[in-house]
Enzyme design. Structure first.
Site, short mmCIF file in Angstrom:
data_model
loop_
_atom_site.label_atom_id
_atom_site.label_comp_id
_atom_site.label_asym_id
_atom_site.label_seq_id
_atom_site.Cartn_x
_atom_site.Cartn_y
_atom_site.Cartn_z
N LYS A 112 0.81 -1.22 0.00
CA LYS A 112 0.00 0.00 0.00
C LYS A 112 0.84 1.26 0.00
CE LYS A 112 -4.44 -1.48 1.82
NZ LYS A 112 -5.49 -1.23 2.80
N LYS A 195 -5.00 -10.25 -6.50
CA LYS A 195 -6.30 -10.53 -5.89
C LYS A 195 -7.35 -9.52 -6.35
CE LYS A 195 -5.82 -7.83 -1.76
NZ LYS A 195 -5.70 -7.61 -0.37
N LYS A 198 -10.77 -3.70 -4.20
CA LYS A 198 -11.51 -2.46 -4.40
C LYS A 198 -10.63 -1.41 -5.04
CE LYS A 198 -13.69 -3.11 0.09
NZ LYS A 198 -13.13 -3.02 1.42
#
Ligand code: TYM
Length: 332
Positions: A112, A195, A198
């Site tokens: 992230k 994966k 969102k």
């Protein structure tokens, strides 16, 4: 038994969240009514930049989506983190237990924060400590999550163990991660090695719970696959990540094994399999979408559910926080 799990109110609920987590939440709630807490991790959502207006409407929408998916606020405690200040208070105590070296190993922070690690917020780095507080606060025994949260829950166990050891107390119960076996990691429809998420910029990479029937069919039709037909057994999918993902989604949605799916479609190509998969998804998701639309007609009722859930959560959280404060010699 105490079941606790959370979800970030960022973006739409997608099929990965649904099959990896929510389906398990509902099953736990049905098997153990009165013992489950589910929450919207709005404090986790602000670890990266967020538009305040979008965040507050996301909290309500996601609450409605969870209820539409089967979470029953009478049988489970449903709330948002912010309304239970004990989450943040315990997180601070645990910040003082967790070690920098442990957090440095968290793979999700590395993903992230990307290249600009120095520019990431302290909150993003400390995110797993807040997550540990989320579950330890309620003495959670079981935490149903997708596979990507496994490392964070192992950290929660390490933090609990060290806290108990350092203070010579039994303040925290060690939580057990519950990773589902059927769809622990639903992959992107565009790339079988990443994966479903969102935050993927391509909307075609995921099925959102609120996508309409045509869009669901279109996304499956365009999903990346290979040219081979389906094998007779799931073992034949070993080096075919995109094909394996679609078979896994089918299995999870129909409640049968991957082997059974392969047996049913053996020798058929994706031209035949994808429409069957789309039909299955539409049959499963369209009732959730209609229920969601109904619930969104009455936003004040959603707010009341969250308020009521938070009041019940605070009552459970307060004693644990007090015990943790006492163990450290703090007078709360
Ligand atoms: P979040 O919001 O990213 O995801 C919510 C749940 O969905 C699961 N999930 C998936 N499962 C299978 N395949 C996928 N592609 C997929 N994508 C997401 C996640 O594993 C998760 O169970 N940090 C957490 C939220 C959180 C939490 C907690 C969870 C905050 N505190 C305490 C458990 C306990 C998160 O960002 O999940």
């Amino acid at each position: 038994m105490r079941v606790v799990s959370g979800i970030q109110p960022t973006g739409n609920l997608h099929l990965g969240n649904y099959l990896g987590a929510i389906v398990q939440w509902v099953a736990m709630q049905d098997a153990h009514p009165g013992e489950c807490l589910f929450f919207l991790a709005d404090l986790h959502a602000i670890t990266v930049r967020n538009d305040p207006a979008v965040l507050s409407s996301n909290v309500r929408e996601l609450t409605a989506a969870l209820i539409a998916s089967g979470i029953d606020p009478d049988r489970s405690i449903l709330f948002n983190q912010t309304r239970v200040p004990q989450h943040s208070e315990l997180a601070w105590l645990l910040m003082c237990t967790a070690r920098i070296g442990w957090l440095n190993r968290m793979t999700q922070f590395k993903e992230k924060s990307g290249k600009d690690r120095e520019g990431a917020s302290i909150g993003l780095f400390g995110y797993p400590v807040l997550q540990a507080a989320d579950v330890l606060l309620y003495q959670a025994t079981h935490v149903p999550v997708g596979e990507d949260q496994k490392q964070h829950l192992e950290l929660a166990r390490d933090i609990a163990t060290k806290f108990n050891l350092d203070t010579g107390t039994e303040t925290f119960t060690l939580p057990e991660p519950m990773i589902g076996t059927i769809a622990p990691r639903v992959m992107s429809l565009r790339d079988g090695s990443s994966k479903m998420s969102k935050s993927d910029p391509s909307d075609m990479s995921r099925i959102n719970l609120m996508d309409d029937d045509d869009l669901i069919a279109q996304k499956f039709r365009k999903a990346r696959t290979d040219a081979e037909p389906l094998p007779g057994e799931a073992a034949g999918l070993a080096d075919r990540p995109e094909a394996a993902n679609l078979v896994g989604i089918y299995a999870a949605m129909s409640g049968i094994s991957r082997d059974q799916v392969c047996a049913e479609f053996a020798g058929k190509g994706f031209g035949a399999f994808k429409p069957a998969l789309a039909d299955l998804a539409v049959a499963k998701l369209s009732p959730i979408r209609s229920r969601f639309a109904e619930l969104m007609q009455d936003v004040p009722a959603i707010d009341r559910i969250l308020e009521d859930g938070a009041a019940r959560a605070r009552a459970l959280a307060a004693p644990t926080l007090a015990t943790a404060q006492q163990a450290l010699g703090l007078h709360g």
